[in-house]
Design a protein around this motif. Structure first.
Motif, short mmCIF file in Angstrom:
data_model
loop_
_atom_site.label_atom_id
_atom_site.label_comp_id
_atom_site.label_asym_id
_atom_site.label_seq_id
_atom_site.Cartn_x
_atom_site.Cartn_y
_atom_site.Cartn_z
N SER C 95 0.86 -1.19 0.00
CA SER C 95 0.00 0.00 0.00
C SER C 95 0.90 1.24 0.00
O SER C 95 1.43 1.59 -1.04
CB SER C 95 -0.95 -0.02 1.20
OG SER C 95 -1.91 -1.04 1.02
N LYS C 96 1.12 1.85 1.16
CA LYS C 96 1.95 3.06 1.19
C LYS C 96 3.24 2.89 1.97
O LYS C 96 4.18 3.66 1.78
CB LYS C 96 1.14 4.22 1.78
CG LYS C 96 -0.03 4.65 0.88
CD LYS C 96 -0.70 5.89 1.45
CE LYS C 96 -1.65 6.49 0.42
NZ LYS C 96 -2.25 7.75 0.90
N SER C 122 -0.34 -2.65 -6.10
CA SER C 122 -0.63 -1.74 -4.98
C SER C 122 -1.97 -1.06 -5.21
O SER C 122 -2.35 -0.78 -6.35
CB SER C 122 0.46 -0.70 -4.81
OG SER C 122 0.12 0.16 -3.73
N ASN C 123 -2.66 -0.78 -4.11
CA ASN C 123 -3.89 0.00 -4.21
C ASN C 123 -3.60 1.51 -4.23
O ASN C 123 -4.51 2.33 -4.28
CB ASN C 123 -4.87 -0.35 -3.08
CG ASN C 123 -4.26 -0.22 -1.70
OD1 ASN C 123 -3.04 -0.40 -1.55
ND2 ASN C 123 -5.06 0.08 -0.71
N HIS C 124 -2.31 1.86 -4.14
CA HIS C 124 -1.91 3.27 -4.26
C HIS C 124 -0.74 3.35 -5.24
O HIS C 124 -0.07 2.36 -5.50
CB HIS C 124 -1.49 3.82 -2.90
CG HIS C 124 -2.60 3.86 -1.92
ND1 HIS C 124 -3.60 4.81 -1.94
CD2 HIS C 124 -2.91 3.04 -0.88
CE1 HIS C 124 -4.45 4.57 -0.96
NE2 HIS C 124 -4.06 3.50 -0.30
N ASN C 125 -0.46 4.57 -5.68
CA ASN C 125 0.61 4.75 -6.66
C ASN C 125 1.94 5.16 -6.01
O ASN C 125 2.97 5.27 -6.67
CB ASN C 125 0.19 5.79 -7.70
CG ASN C 125 0.43 5.27 -9.11
OD1 ASN C 125 1.29 4.41 -9.30
ND2 ASN C 125 -0.29 5.78 -10.08
N ASP C 126 1.92 5.37 -4.68
CA ASP C 126 3.06 6.00 -3.99
C ASP C 126 4.38 5.25 -4.18
O ASP C 126 5.44 5.85 -4.26
CB ASP C 126 2.77 6.10 -2.48
CG ASP C 126 1.49 6.83 -2.17
OD1 ASP C 126 0.43 6.46 -2.73
OD2 ASP C 126 1.54 7.78 -1.36
N HIS C 140 -0.96 -0.60 -10.52
CA HIS C 140 -1.78 0.19 -9.59
C HIS C 140 -3.24 -0.23 -9.75
O HIS C 140 -3.88 0.06 -10.75
CB HIS C 140 -1.60 1.69 -9.90
CG HIS C 140 -2.44 2.55 -9.02
ND1 HIS C 140 -2.90 3.79 -9.40
CD2 HIS C 140 -2.91 2.35 -7.76
CE1 HIS C 140 -3.63 4.30 -8.42
NE2 HIS C 140 -3.66 3.47 -7.43
N PRO C 142 -6.46 0.38 -7.74
CA PRO C 142 -7.13 1.03 -6.59
C PRO C 142 -8.26 0.15 -6.06
O PRO C 142 -8.89 -0.59 -6.83
CB PRO C 142 -7.70 2.32 -7.20
CG PRO C 142 -7.05 2.49 -8.53
CD PRO C 142 -6.68 1.12 -8.99
N THR C 144 -11.71 0.54 -3.82
CA THR C 144 -12.72 1.28 -3.06
C THR C 144 -13.88 0.33 -2.84
O THR C 144 -13.90 -0.78 -3.37
CB THR C 144 -13.22 2.52 -3.84
OG1 THR C 144 -13.89 2.04 -5.03
CG2 THR C 144 -12.05 3.43 -4.25
#
Lengths: 284, 284, 284, 284
Positions: C95-96, C122-126, C140, C142, C144
């Motif tokens: 994730s992050k 990952s559910n985030h792009n960070d 990526h 996401p 929700t």
């Protein structure tokens, strides 16, 4: 040379350290140990000092009065002052397990513990020979459903008669009553045979084995009303594997229990522990 | 709010704590951290304080002058005062091993380390891509028998140009020169891949394997003239067995090295380390 | 030289070890590793063997057929046979938080891990830049409330497309679906940031701090339907004190998480783990 | 049910495991434990087996003969076979320190150790009361320069008279003679109060304190001619800091010594230790 230990906690305020150290200097004390902690979330200040007074007519009681008048109200302090020439008196409660008792008495005998052991209480007679061999008085106070209140009364009488300062439950297999807890708040040290808060309650090694943990632990804590939930003084762990059956866990655990309990006793005896919000500050 | 950290050691004397805390209070400081230690064999007193000054016109330099005049000579103190708004600058020296470098830069990137890294120096070019990916300047300064003096000169120039405060040898496989050591006394942190003083020198994992130890270790220490004999900052260990061959020890050791070196860097950066008699006092 | 690893568990029976070792010898194999365990409470026998076959026309598939016919039914075995020349494929879900990812990729890069990493989800792009710097494909996806099912479908397609063997949740902050768990039973490795079963669920460091524990831990386990209750592969701990605030616990915990997760990945990759009754047998 | 433990080491050869397991099966044994190790550098094979024989007329001696004829010469094995119904006899040698003695006898009393203690030998009389309270015969054999040879003779006579299998030096402060060592090769267990090979010789806690280490250790090893250089059986460590003076190190060390020695005794008693090249293989 007179030596005292001072433990204080109160709301954090500017200049509090300088006020305390200054007060001690003015009253002829030389600070030989100082350590402090601030819980910034709760805004609570903690300090532990050891101070020496060379004056021949130094009196702890007089110092306490001066201290109270000068500082306690001003900072709304919770405080304790101990004279280091007084050894605390520790009662030991046991049932049938002997490993913690052997360990404590061995350390006591070799001079490792700065305390007196006026007596051992047990709800069984099994460990009397050990008490005898170390020449410590042993009181057998059986506890059954019907005699529980009586037993407790006898315990309290002994504790008072010998001016006991704190109690160690060295694998004492009875729930301690509210009355005893309230009389000895933060003065009853228990050893729990798990890494709390994992495996609260009875048979923690069985639970650990069932869950398949790779590490077992032991926890020494002050006894509170809620079972196994009091302030933690000391914890330690040991590595285990699938090759350990329940008996192996119990055997490994005994070594942990001995050391963790002994360390907790030393920390308490050396006035290194402060309690607040069901947690401890442990000074080094 | 201005915050400073004070480190002092000197001969132990009565009233020294009160003198220091009183001086800080008089000069408008509020002590937010105090910890002290006395080496009773050597009769040396150590103290670490953090103090906050709310005055708008507080100046660290002015405070240092006041402090010097009031206390330093009187108690013959060795002292350092640091302003907490200045991040120390750390140079990294590496060779070919990448694990400590990755670890340090990963921590640096995630904000775990309160320092700046102006550059990385290496006697090989292998780790340049890592430096690049973290956007840290990388200087390749080869070291051979013939170029050793030149190389050293280049190192010193870079260190001075960037006002480097301390150096980390993150598995740098060269002996550091006396000149560098004397310029950065107690400011060069090395990671040695054994539990010192066991297995001094090269190939400690080979020696550990040969000796059949059941525990391997890692030691971070300040570099002194004598190889692997400087003041120890941090040590840690891991359990091993006959099933581990040398490669396994090296792999397990890498994890120790990373953590022990990172902890040493943090302790140094947070001004928690005092050195005397080739030993360290590590404040908590 | 062909090398295979055999994992078997079944009801304990007389002569089972001799039957297996004899079968391997008859079929031209030389056993180079054998370790076994018996759970005497459940009466279950576990064995792990590594065997080498020098014959040029050795075929794993043929051996599997022979093995099945000769032993599997007779002893009602649960068994797996792996050829050691095949590197397992591991997908990483993040994730992050970057510390576990950095750690895994650093080890991967230095050749410490015997596996392939076809991609990172990952559910985030960070964390894309980290994946890029290590040249690992990054997807990526996401997640929700509304897209959860879709996201899961995309994950499954990627896992199938790249023939992924097992999944590592390197601090992936989403609950994994039942569908994924049933497709990858005992093949999804999670890292939980507490000493399970203490502090199940979110924010374990906050709970540990509130409870005032003196030791924090980290646990790697296979993911099952019940949250944080799957078979434990590896655990480790670190000592803490009242001086550590929550941020300190989190920082110390990161080091534990990295090492515990890396060890779990190595154990799984090296076919050292057997699962039964929601527990693990970990061969050395 | 007859149960035996077999320990073998020899040059590594193909089919050796199958040969051994097959031999046991043919002779009516059911293998209940098997663990093996190969030292690939030295090309040495080690195996430990436990096997049960249900036949009423099973004889260990007959089995040994069969085993010798079938396998020992063929593979040039070094081997030992123990019947599990025979408890080994352990002599304890002590001087004046009591902590290890208390610990061993406490464990012995509670049934934790599967051995017999025929007697305790000491060069001082101080610990006789402890021996008495545990009802173990105590022989006071003083050792001076002049009486050393005589003393040794008396020790040997006692050891032979009681058929002692192995000796534990529970902080025995005398150098053991070559004669005793050669009679009890890999059968004299010593506890050294440091993390060997650091701090060989006398006063290791003083040396550790002087060096400023952050971790102290304890090592149990078999006694060889070279001081503190024998095969290591077990080691453990404890964290220390600058706040610990020498007395503190000694106190902390006592706890390590007790546990490390007790574990070494258990490993030896349970036939878990094999010695070669001055190192040990410790089976789990």
């Amino acid at each position: 040379m007179n030596k005292i230990t001072i433990l204080i906690h109160c709301k954090d305020r500017p200049n509090i350290i300088a006020s305390i150290t200054n007060f001690i200097a003015i009253n002829g004390g030389n600070i030989v140990y100082i350590d402090q902690h601030v819980d910034r979330e709760q805004d609570i200040f903690f300090i532990r000092l050891e101070s020496e007074f060379s004056s021949a007519d130094f009196s702890v009681d007089a110092f306490k009065t001066l201290f109270k008048n000068a500082l306690v109200e001003k900072f709304n302090m919770k405080w304790r002052i101990y004279s280091s020439d007084r050894k605390p008196k520790m009662a030991i409660f046991v049932s049938k397990y002997d490993h913690c008792l052997y360990d404590i008495l061995g350390r006591y005998n070799s001079g490792e513990l700065h305390l007196e052991i006026p007596f051992i209480i047990s709800n069984h007679n099994d460990l009397k020979p050990i008490a005898d061999s170390f020449k410590i008085p042993f009181y057998h106070i059986p506890v059954t459903k019907d005699t529980k209140e009586d037993a407790e009364q006898k315990q309290l009488e002994l504790l008072e008669k010998f001016n006991v300062n704190f109690i160690v439950l060295a694998r004492y297999m009875q729930i301690v009553s509210s009355k005893l807890i309230s009389k000895y708040t933060n003065k009853i040290i228990n050893i729990h045979h798990s890494f709390l808060p994992a495996f609260v309650g009875a048979k923690p090694y069985h639970s650990a084995h069932k869950r398949g943990v790779k590490i077992i632990g032991s926890t020494s804590h002050y006894v509170t009303e809620e079972l196994d939930a009091g302030p933690i003084i000391e914890q330690d762990v040991a590595y285990v594997s699938h090759t350990h059956n329940i008996e192996d866990l119990i055997a490994k655990g005994r070594d942990l229990e001995k050391i963790v309990l002994a360390n907790a006793i030393k920390l308490h005896t050396n006035r290194k522990v402060m309690v607040y919000n069901n947690k401890t500050v442990i000074f080094s």
